[in-house]
Design an enzyme around this catalytic site. Structure first.
Site, PDB file in Angstrom:
ATOM      1  N   ASN A   9       3.041   7.760   4.971  1.00  0.00           N
ATOM      2  CA  ASN A   9       4.404   7.242   5.142  1.00  0.00           C
ATOM      3  C   ASN A   9       5.141   7.423   3.820  1.00  0.00           C
ATOM      4  O   ASN A   9       4.845   6.738   2.842  1.00  0.00           O
ATOM      5  CB  ASN A   9       4.314   5.757   5.541  1.00  0.00           C
ATOM      6  CG  ASN A   9       5.674   5.078   5.582  1.00  0.00           C
ATOM      7  OD1 ASN A   9       6.711   5.740   5.537  1.00  0.00           O
ATOM      8  ND2 ASN A   9       5.664   3.764   5.671  1.00  0.00           N
ATOM      9  N   LYS A  11       8.231   6.843   3.234  1.00  0.00           N
ATOM     10  CA  LYS A  11       9.314   5.847   3.083  1.00  0.00           C
ATOM     11  C   LYS A  11      10.622   6.538   2.665  1.00  0.00           C
ATOM     12  O   LYS A  11      10.879   7.648   3.097  1.00  0.00           O
ATOM     13  CB  LYS A  11       8.875   4.760   2.100  1.00  0.00           C
ATOM     14  CG  LYS A  11       7.501   4.179   2.488  1.00  0.00           C
ATOM     15  CD  LYS A  11       7.078   2.991   1.699  1.00  0.00           C
ATOM     16  CE  LYS A  11       5.720   2.517   2.203  1.00  0.00           C
ATOM     17  NZ  LYS A  11       5.241   1.326   1.549  1.00  0.00           N
ATOM     18  N   HIS A  94       7.043  -1.725  10.585  1.00  0.00           N
ATOM     19  CA  HIS A  94       6.494  -1.729   9.227  1.00  0.00           C
ATOM     20  C   HIS A  94       6.974  -2.989   8.506  1.00  0.00           C
ATOM     21  O   HIS A  94       8.095  -3.455   8.742  1.00  0.00           O
ATOM     22  CB  HIS A  94       6.946  -0.472   8.472  1.00  0.00           C
ATOM     23  CG  HIS A  94       6.264  -0.341   7.157  1.00  0.00           C
ATOM     24  ND1 HIS A  94       6.689  -1.003   6.036  1.00  0.00           N
ATOM     25  CD2 HIS A  94       5.150   0.356   6.789  1.00  0.00           C
ATOM     26  CE1 HIS A  94       5.873  -0.711   5.032  1.00  0.00           C
ATOM     27  NE2 HIS A  94       4.929   0.112   5.454  1.00  0.00           N
ATOM     28  N   GLU A  96       8.140  -3.514   5.684  1.00  0.00           N
ATOM     29  CA  GLU A  96       9.429  -3.399   4.984  1.00  0.00           C
ATOM     30  C   GLU A  96      10.594  -3.550   5.961  1.00  0.00           C
ATOM     31  O   GLU A  96      11.641  -4.091   5.624  1.00  0.00           O
ATOM     32  CB  GLU A  96       9.484  -2.063   4.217  1.00  0.00           C
ATOM     33  CG  GLU A  96       8.602  -2.127   2.971  1.00  0.00           C
ATOM     34  CD  GLU A  96       7.890  -0.844   2.620  1.00  0.00           C
ATOM     35  OE1 GLU A  96       8.306   0.239   3.072  1.00  0.00           O
ATOM     36  OE2 GLU A  96       6.883  -0.927   1.889  1.00  0.00           O
ATOM     37  N   GLU A 166      -1.625  -4.054   7.880  1.00  0.00           N
ATOM     38  CA  GLU A 166      -1.156  -3.869   6.513  1.00  0.00           C
ATOM     39  C   GLU A 166      -0.812  -5.208   5.888  1.00  0.00           C
ATOM     40  O   GLU A 166       0.304  -5.718   6.095  1.00  0.00           O
ATOM     41  CB  GLU A 166       0.084  -2.976   6.497  1.00  0.00           C
ATOM     42  CG  GLU A 166      -0.147  -1.612   7.093  1.00  0.00           C
ATOM     43  CD  GLU A 166       0.849  -0.597   6.530  1.00  0.00           C
ATOM     44  OE1 GLU A 166       0.409   0.353   5.893  1.00  0.00           O
ATOM     45  OE2 GLU A 166       2.065  -0.791   6.709  1.00  0.00           O
ATOM     46  N   GLY A 172       1.968  -1.275  -1.810  1.00  0.00           N
ATOM     47  CA  GLY A 172       2.677  -0.825  -3.008  1.00  0.00           C
ATOM     48  C   GLY A 172       2.383  -1.657  -4.246  1.00  0.00           C
ATOM     49  O   GLY A 172       3.069  -1.534  -5.260  1.00  0.00           O
ATOM     50  N   SER A 212      -2.127   0.092  -0.451  1.00  0.00           N
ATOM     51  CA  SER A 212      -2.750   0.597  -1.678  1.00  0.00           C
ATOM     52  C   SER A 212      -4.038   1.393  -1.436  1.00  0.00           C
ATOM     53  O   SER A 212      -4.985   1.319  -2.223  1.00  0.00           O
ATOM     54  CB  SER A 212      -2.996  -0.545  -2.668  1.00  0.00           C
ATOM     55  OG  SER A 212      -1.760  -1.142  -3.051  1.00  0.00           O
TER      56      SER A 212
HETATM   57  P1  PGA Z   1       1.071   1.844  -0.109  1.00  0.00           P
HETATM   58  O1  PGA Z   1       1.946   1.635   1.221  1.00  0.00           O
HETATM   59  O2  PGA Z   1      -0.073   2.765   0.262  1.00  0.00           O
HETATM   60  O3  PGA Z   1       1.994   2.446  -1.103  1.00  0.00           O
HETATM   61  O4  PGA Z   1       0.574   0.479  -0.522  1.00  0.00           O
HETATM   62  C1  PGA Z   1       1.329   1.462   2.461  1.00  0.00           C
HETATM   63  C2  PGA Z   1       2.340   1.345   3.555  1.00  0.00           C
HETATM   64  O5  PGA Z   1       3.382   0.710   3.371  1.00  0.00           O
HETATM   65  O6  PGA Z   1       2.116   1.881   4.658  1.00  0.00           O
END
Ligand code: PGA
Length: 250
Positions: A9, A11, A94, A96, A166, A172, A212
């Protein structure tokens, strides 16, 4: 046997040129693999990235969509438009979108139903915040998100859905869930699918872990019995690290 599925992803990152070059690198260096692989570029680059993934072992995913088929919905994109661009998957709910854009389980549910009706594979994200984990609410939060986001699906529809667990505190942040922490939630989710649907559906649904994931922690996570893949953010935007995670899934 559930086929492992690694999705990247991107983003709201990368330029068009960078997105195309990254895709070319992944497609050229992937080789033959049993692992299902997909990339989710920003929607404005889906067309350009899709030209590169076409006919390759890399599937195309959108990061979001709107539930209506068409009409006066300024700025939104429908499932059929994504199919038009060659998308096979769409990431829905997601964290976010839930936490920054205020998306609710009801909205996610409408999108999941519309995606399935159009023939897209939804990757439905659930996960608790740090506060919820510390208050011992992880299980109830992910259950509620699953029940809300996946309401009204037939057994057949549910079998084709990919769930991504997640934990919000791991996205992140560099703070990855331990394999034991992740496996505990994945096993809970599979038990939930068994009660809400049936044992066959629960056995068929792929549950990805996200938060992560890196080449050096992917092997242990993906080695857990109920972790069937990964939804990767940061580490999916470098050819080497994304391929390293795919290699760890083998
Ligand atoms: P990340 O994001 O691997 O940067 O922690 C994961 C995600 O949001 O799917």
């Amino acid at each position: 046997m559930r086929r492992p599925f690694i999705a990247g992803n991107w983003k709201m990152n990368l330029s068009r040129e960078e997105a195309v070059a990254l895709t070319q690198g992944i497609v050229e260096q992937l080789g033959t693999t049993d692992i299902e692989v997909a990339v989710a570029p920003p929607s404005v680059y889906l067309d350009a990235v899709g030209q590169v993934t076409k006919g390759s072992g890399v599937g195309l995913s959108a990061q979001n969509m709107y539930h209506e088929a068409n009409g006066a919905f300024t700025g939104e994109i429908s499932a059929s438009m994504l199919l038009d661009l060659g998308c096979k998957y769409v990431i829905l709910g997601h964290s976010e979108r839930r936490h920054i854009l205020g998306e609710t389980d009801e909205e996610v549910n409408r999108k999941v139903l519309a995606a399935l009706a159009a023939g897209l594979v939804p990757i439905v994200c659930v996960g608790e915040t740090l506060e919820q984990r510390e208050a011992d609410k992880t299980q109830s939060v992910v259950q509620q998100q699953c029940d809300g986001s996946l309401a009204g699906l037939t057994n057949e529809q549910m079998s084709g859905v990919v769930v991504a667990y997640e934990p919000v505190w791991a996205i992140g942040t560099g703070k990855v869930a331990t394999p034991e922490q992740a496996e505990e939630v994945h096993a809970d989710l599979r038990r939930l699918l068994e009660t809400r649907y049936n044992p066959e559906v629960a056995a068929a649904v792929r549950i990805q872990y996200g938060g992560s994931v890196k080449p050096d922690n992917a092997g242990e996570l993906l080695g857990q019995p109920n972790i069937d893949g990964a939804l990767v953010g940061g580490a999916s935007m470098k050819v080497d690290s994304f391929l390293g995670i795919i290699a760890a899934a083998k």
